[in-house]
Each structure stands twice: as C-alpha cells, then as structure tokens.
Motif scaffolding. Sequence first.
Motif, PDB file in Angstrom:
ATOM      1  N   VAL A  69      -3.921  -2.065   8.706  1.00 33.27           N
ATOM      2  CA  VAL A  69      -3.545  -3.440   9.040  1.00 33.27           C
ATOM      3  C   VAL A  69      -2.943  -4.134   7.825  1.00 33.27           C
ATOM      4  O   VAL A  69      -1.925  -4.828   7.920  1.00 33.27           O
ATOM      5  N   GLN A  70      -3.566  -3.930   6.662  1.00 35.05           N
ATOM      6  CA  GLN A  70      -3.032  -4.516   5.442  1.00 35.05           C
ATOM      7  C   GLN A  70      -1.610  -4.040   5.179  1.00 35.05           C
ATOM      8  O   GLN A  70      -0.717  -4.839   4.874  1.00 35.05           O
ATOM      9  N   ASP A  71      -1.388  -2.730   5.327  1.00 33.80           N
ATOM     10  CA  ASP A  71      -0.059  -2.163   5.083  1.00 33.80           C
ATOM     11  C   ASP A  71       0.966  -2.748   6.048  1.00 33.80           C
ATOM     12  O   ASP A  71       2.095  -3.075   5.646  1.00 33.80           O
ATOM     13  N   ALA A  72       0.584  -2.889   7.326  1.00 33.90           N
ATOM     14  CA  ALA A  72       1.521  -3.412   8.320  1.00 33.90           C
ATOM     15  C   ALA A  72       1.933  -4.840   7.992  1.00 33.90           C
ATOM     16  O   ALA A  72       3.132  -5.173   8.006  1.00 33.90           O
ATOM     17  N   PHE A  73       0.973  -5.697   7.698  1.00 32.14           N
ATOM     18  CA  PHE A  73       1.317  -7.098   7.411  1.00 32.14           C
ATOM     19  C   PHE A  73       2.000  -7.237   6.049  1.00 32.14           C
ATOM     20  O   PHE A  73       2.791  -8.162   5.847  1.00 32.14           O
ATOM     21  N   GLN A  74       1.727  -6.324   5.146  1.00 24.82           N
ATOM     22  CA  GLN A  74       2.432  -6.340   3.866  1.00 24.82           C
ATOM     23  C   GLN A  74       3.913  -6.022   4.059  1.00 24.82           C
ATOM     24  O   GLN A  74       4.779  -6.572   3.374  1.00 24.82           O
ATOM     25  N   ARG A  75       4.201  -5.131   5.033  1.00 22.90           N
ATOM     26  CA  ARG A  75       5.598  -4.756   5.311  1.00 22.90           C
ATOM     27  C   ARG A  75       6.331  -5.791   6.158  1.00 22.90           C
ATOM     28  O   ARG A  75       7.547  -5.702   6.331  1.00 22.90           O
ATOM     29  N   CYS A  76       5.605  -6.752   6.695  1.00 22.80           N
ATOM     30  CA  CYS A  76       6.194  -7.719   7.630  1.00 22.80           C
ATOM     31  C   CYS A  76       7.266  -8.599   7.003  1.00 22.80           C
ATOM     32  O   CYS A  76       8.287  -8.879   7.626  1.00 22.80           O
ATOM     33  N   VAL A  77       7.003  -9.071   5.800  1.00 20.54           N
ATOM     34  CA  VAL A  77       7.824 -10.144   5.227  1.00 20.54           C
ATOM     35  C   VAL A  77       8.893  -9.565   4.306  1.00 20.54           C
ATOM     36  O   VAL A  77       8.585  -8.835   3.357  1.00 20.54           O
ATOM     37  N   GLU A  99       8.602  -5.191  14.079  1.00 20.78           N
ATOM     38  CA  GLU A  99       7.989  -3.859  14.203  1.00 20.78           C
ATOM     39  C   GLU A  99       6.670  -3.775  13.437  1.00 20.78           C
ATOM     40  O   GLU A  99       5.642  -3.389  14.012  1.00 20.78           O
ATOM     41  N   PRO A 100       6.632  -4.112  12.142  1.00 22.82           N
ATOM     42  CA  PRO A 100       5.338  -4.075  11.457  1.00 22.82           C
ATOM     43  C   PRO A 100       4.373  -5.154  11.946  1.00 22.82           C
ATOM     44  O   PRO A 100       3.155  -4.965  11.897  1.00 22.82           O
ATOM     45  N   TYR A 101       4.904  -6.273  12.426  1.00 18.62           N
ATOM     46  CA  TYR A 101       4.041  -7.321  12.996  1.00 18.62           C
ATOM     47  C   TYR A 101       3.256  -6.772  14.187  1.00 18.62           C
ATOM     48  O   TYR A 101       2.031  -6.945  14.284  1.00 18.62           O
ATOM     49  N   LEU A 102       3.937  -6.082  15.079  1.00 19.70           N
ATOM     50  CA  LEU A 102       3.270  -5.511  16.247  1.00 19.70           C
ATOM     51  C   LEU A 102       2.357  -4.355  15.842  1.00 19.70           C
ATOM     52  O   LEU A 102       1.297  -4.152  16.440  1.00 19.70           O
ATOM     53  N   SER A 103       2.748  -3.615  14.820  1.00 21.34           N
ATOM     54  CA  SER A 103       1.896  -2.547  14.318  1.00 21.34           C
ATOM     55  C   SER A 103       0.586  -3.125  13.771  1.00 21.34           C
ATOM     56  O   SER A 103      -0.497  -2.576  14.017  1.00 21.34           O
ATOM     57  N   GLY A 104       0.700  -4.223  13.029  1.00 18.43           N
ATOM     58  CA  GLY A 104      -0.503  -4.891  12.537  1.00 18.43           C
ATOM     59  C   GLY A 104      -1.386  -5.375  13.664  1.00 18.43           C
ATOM     60  O   GLY A 104      -2.615  -5.260  13.615  1.00 18.43           O
ATOM     61  N   TRP A 105      -0.753  -5.877  14.711  1.00 17.93           N
ATOM     62  CA  TRP A 105      -1.523  -6.353  15.856  1.00 17.93           C
ATOM     63  C   TRP A 105      -2.202  -5.208  16.594  1.00 17.93           C
ATOM     64  O   TRP A 105      -3.326  -5.353  17.084  1.00 17.93           O
ATOM     65  N   ARG A 106      -1.540  -4.063  16.665  1.00 17.08           N
ATOM     66  CA  ARG A 106      -2.194  -2.921  17.309  1.00 17.08           C
ATOM     67  C   ARG A 106      -3.467  -2.538  16.552  1.00 17.08           C
ATOM     68  O   ARG A 106      -4.484  -2.167  17.154  1.00 17.08           O
ATOM     69  N   GLY A 107      -3.421  -2.652  15.226  1.00 19.02           N
ATOM     70  CA  GLY A 107      -4.619  -2.398  14.432  1.00 19.02           C
ATOM     71  C   GLY A 107      -5.700  -3.431  14.680  1.00 19.02           C
ATOM     72  O   GLY A 107      -6.881  -3.098  14.812  1.00 19.02           O
ATOM     73  N   LEU A 108      -5.315  -4.702  14.751  1.00 22.05           N
ATOM     74  CA  LEU A 108      -6.287  -5.762  15.004  1.00 22.05           C
ATOM     75  C   LEU A 108      -6.906  -5.622  16.391  1.00 22.05           C
ATOM     76  O   LEU A 108      -8.085  -5.932  16.594  1.00 22.05           O
ATOM     77  N   ILE A 109      -6.126  -5.153  17.353  1.00 24.95           N
ATOM     78  CA  ILE A 109      -6.659  -4.928  18.694  1.00 24.95           C
ATOM     79  C   ILE A 109      -7.721  -3.824  18.659  1.00 24.95           C
ATOM     80  O   ILE A 109      -8.755  -3.928  19.315  1.00 24.95           O
ATOM     81  N   GLY A 133     -10.137  -8.983   0.741  1.00 26.75           N
ATOM     82  CA  GLY A 133      -9.510  -9.920  -0.194  1.00 26.75           C
ATOM     83  C   GLY A 133      -8.050  -9.623  -0.438  1.00 26.75           C
ATOM     84  O   GLY A 133      -7.262 -10.529  -0.721  1.00 26.75           O
ATOM     85  N   GLU A 134      -7.655  -8.345  -0.301  1.00 30.40           N
ATOM     86  CA  GLU A 134      -6.255  -7.965  -0.461  1.00 30.40           C
ATOM     87  C   GLU A 134      -5.460  -8.197   0.819  1.00 30.40           C
ATOM     88  O   GLU A 134      -4.285  -8.582   0.773  1.00 30.40           O
ATOM     89  N   ALA A 135      -6.081  -7.941   1.971  1.00 33.19           N
ATOM     90  CA  ALA A 135      -5.360  -7.980   3.248  1.00 33.19           C
ATOM     91  C   ALA A 135      -5.152  -9.394   3.768  1.00 33.19           C
ATOM     92  O   ALA A 135      -4.085  -9.706   4.335  1.00 33.19           O
ATOM     93  N   ILE A 136      -6.147 -10.250   3.616  1.00 32.48           N
ATOM     94  CA  ILE A 136      -6.089 -11.581   4.222  1.00 32.48           C
ATOM     95  C   ILE A 136      -4.887 -12.400   3.739  1.00 32.48           C
ATOM     96  O   ILE A 136      -4.249 -13.080   4.556  1.00 32.48           O
ATOM     97  N   PRO A 137      -4.521 -12.363   2.453  1.00 31.17           N
ATOM     98  CA  PRO A 137      -3.329 -13.133   2.046  1.00 31.17           C
ATOM     99  C   PRO A 137      -2.048 -12.696   2.748  1.00 31.17           C
ATOM    100  O   PRO A 137      -1.187 -13.536   3.035  1.00 31.17           O
ATOM    101  N   TYR A 138      -1.906 -11.403   3.035  1.00 30.25           N
ATOM    102  CA  TYR A 138      -0.708 -10.944   3.753  1.00 30.25           C
ATOM    103  C   TYR A 138      -0.698 -11.483   5.182  1.00 30.25           C
ATOM    104  O   TYR A 138       0.346 -11.913   5.696  1.00 30.25           O
ATOM    105  N   ILE A 139      -1.867 -11.440   5.833  1.00 31.49           N
ATOM    106  CA  ILE A 139      -1.975 -12.015   7.177  1.00 31.49           C
ATOM    107  C   ILE A 139      -1.670 -13.505   7.127  1.00 31.49           C
ATOM    108  O   ILE A 139      -0.942 -14.043   7.971  1.00 31.49           O
ATOM    109  N   GLY A 140      -2.218 -14.180   6.126  1.00 29.51           N
ATOM    110  CA  GLY A 140      -1.988 -15.620   5.972  1.00 29.51           C
ATOM    111  C   GLY A 140      -0.535 -15.952   5.716  1.00 29.51           C
ATOM    112  O   GLY A 140      -0.022 -16.977   6.197  1.00 29.51           O
TER     113      GLY A 140
END
Length: 230
Positions: free
Chosen positions: A34-42, A51-61, A204-211
């Motif tokens: 999930v961290q990797d997906a949201f990191q690739r989003c921006v 594409e990475p946004y939906l990938s991150g969401w698939r992980g969150l699901i 702590g690393e992943a949440i800032p990317y989601i934010g």
Amino acid sequence: AGRRRRRKRKRQRQRQRQRRAMAAAPAAFSLREVQDAFQRCVTEQREVLLEPYLSGWRGLIRFLQSLGAVFSFISKDAVAKVQLMEGHCGGRQRQHYVSLQSMVRHELSAGLAALRARSDSGCRTVLRLHRALRWLQLFLEGLRSAESRTSVVCADAYNASLARHHPWVVRKAAAVAFCALPPRDAFLEIMNVGPPEEAVAVLGEAIPYIGDVYGITQELFAQHELLDLP
C-alpha cells in the motif's frame, strides 16, 4: 449483574471471532504494498495517477476484508467503486483516465450540471473513495500513535470523516461494530511487516503518502466544486 456478565461474554466472543477472522488470511494484506502504491501515485507535476491509486485501494480493501464483517459496509462499497473506476481506466476513453486531473478535465468538459447528473462518473466514484480514504488515514494514524483503544480510535476517525455521509442506521450499526474491535496488537500483526514496532515504523512512512494523495484530491475537487456530488 447477570445482564452485564452476559454482555461481557458476548463482547469476548465477538473479539475471539474477530481475531480468528484476522488470523485466517495472514498474507492477504501488505502495508508495504500500500505504501509503495501511494508513493507512486503523485508525479513531479503533483498529478495523481489513477493506476497506482486503484492499486493502493485494492490493498486497503484487503486490509478491511481481513477484519471480517465489521467493516463490510465500507469494504463492499469500496470494491464496487474500484471496479467501476477500473472500467473507466480500461475503457474506450481510457486516455482521459490516466490521472485524477485528466479525468476531471474530461468529465467537466460537458459542464458541471451534466456531470452532476451522472451516477457512474469517475468524479463521483473517486469522491466516495476519497471520503473513505480520509477515514482510513485517520484510523491508521490512530493505530500508529496508540493514544486510545482501537474502538475509540476507529469511532473518532469515522465520526470525523464518513459518518456525515451515512444515514443514521449505518452510523448506528458502525458504532456497535466498532465496540467489538480487537486490541491494537492484532491490527499491527496483520500489517505483515514484522513485529509491532516495525509495523508502527512503516505506518509512519506510509501515512504521509496517503495524506498527500488525499490533500491533492481534496484541493482539486474543491477547486472544481466537486466535493458535494450527489
């Protein structure tokens, strides 16, 4: 006294069932994915790639589903929304669904009134995911900081985000479900990144990317008056 004991035993049984459900799929969710997906989003231009946004969401699901029935009222809706967006991104007009920004430009080209009349638009679909993402962001931050019990953390995150968009009956059911949530360590275990302290570090690393993704989306939708799409 007898009624209180019965309620206590019921809550204990609910927590036991929840723990078994969470343990049933130990590899179903990966926080690092999930961290990797949201990191690739921006992008460097601050566009959010779908594409990475939906990938991150698939992980969150997968995270929501690993918690059992408690979050099914959110996970089922998220699954439907992700599938709808996958249809847009793989459809005949997929060139317009590369990023959130290109999607908004495309769907607004027919006018805001026409967009508001569409129940299957990408903007409306992403808005629903966007609201749920805020809840997950707040919930994960609460798990990381460990300032309260998980039931309180989850309820506070829900009340600060999704609750205002749900009818009373859903809010009531959610409040009851949150009371049966297992302790924090059970959540950290299903992050699949090692011991609890490692899970806290990766959160702590992943949440800032989601934010960051949430903030860009919020600003974009506010700019184009899309935050209240029906």
